[in-house]
Design a protein around this motif. Sequence first.
Motif, short mmCIF file in Angstrom:
data_model
loop_
_atom_site.label_atom_id
_atom_site.label_comp_id
_atom_site.label_asym_id
_atom_site.label_seq_id
_atom_site.Cartn_x
_atom_site.Cartn_y
_atom_site.Cartn_z
N ASP A 149 0.81 -1.23 0.00
CA ASP A 149 0.00 0.00 0.00
C ASP A 149 0.84 1.27 0.00
OD1 ASP A 149 -2.16 -1.69 0.10
OD2 ASP A 149 -2.47 -1.45 2.25
N ALA A 152 -0.83 5.09 -4.46
CA ALA A 152 -2.06 4.83 -5.21
C ALA A 152 -1.76 4.77 -6.69
CB ALA A 152 -3.10 5.91 -4.93
N GLY A 156 -6.43 5.44 -8.12
CA GLY A 156 -6.62 5.65 -6.69
C GLY A 156 -6.57 4.39 -5.84
N LEU A 158 -4.63 1.61 -3.78
CA LEU A 158 -3.33 1.44 -3.15
C LEU A 158 -2.65 0.19 -3.67
CD1 LEU A 158 -4.07 2.47 0.54
CD2 LEU A 158 -2.96 3.80 -1.27
#
Length: 175
Positions: A149, A152, A156, A158
């Motif tokens: 993570d 992004a 958008g 992650l």
Amino acid sequence: MRRLDATGVRRHAGGLADLLADTVRGGASIGFLAPLGRAEALAWWGERAADVAAGRLAVWTVHDGGRVLGTVSLAFAAKPNSRHRAELVKLMVHREARGRGLGRRLLATAETAAVAAGVTLLHLDTETGSPAERLYRSAGWTPAGTVPDYAASPEGVLRPTTIYYKRLTAPTPTG
């Protein structure tokens, strides 16, 4: 292939912005979310000119006529204990120019310039599982680890990022 000074970055900002927007449209996770507007891409490249002028950033481009097909940059470390290293950043090839070895040539140019500048260690981060990862591995870069993570995607979501490094050595004189 040419190295741009600050004036060159400003002069080619339109082509660099178009390349950046194309790269984001193509799904590459290079720090921007989609849709990336031209004004935002132009502003980002405009800000890079000051870093080039100050010697903190080196930028190379490949052109086809007036069109920018690819770019790569080296961000030099500012801290006294880190001047032996640099970060490879924003290696981009226009989607229409991929598959011709342009990314490999840009990477080799940056590595050669790093050695000439006295840099002995390069590092970078790239989205885990991306086509760029295959390029770096095949060019002798070593994965240091993966961070979940980390950034992004343009959409958008992650995604994990893999950190790579490459030790550089100066060429041995022949003679």
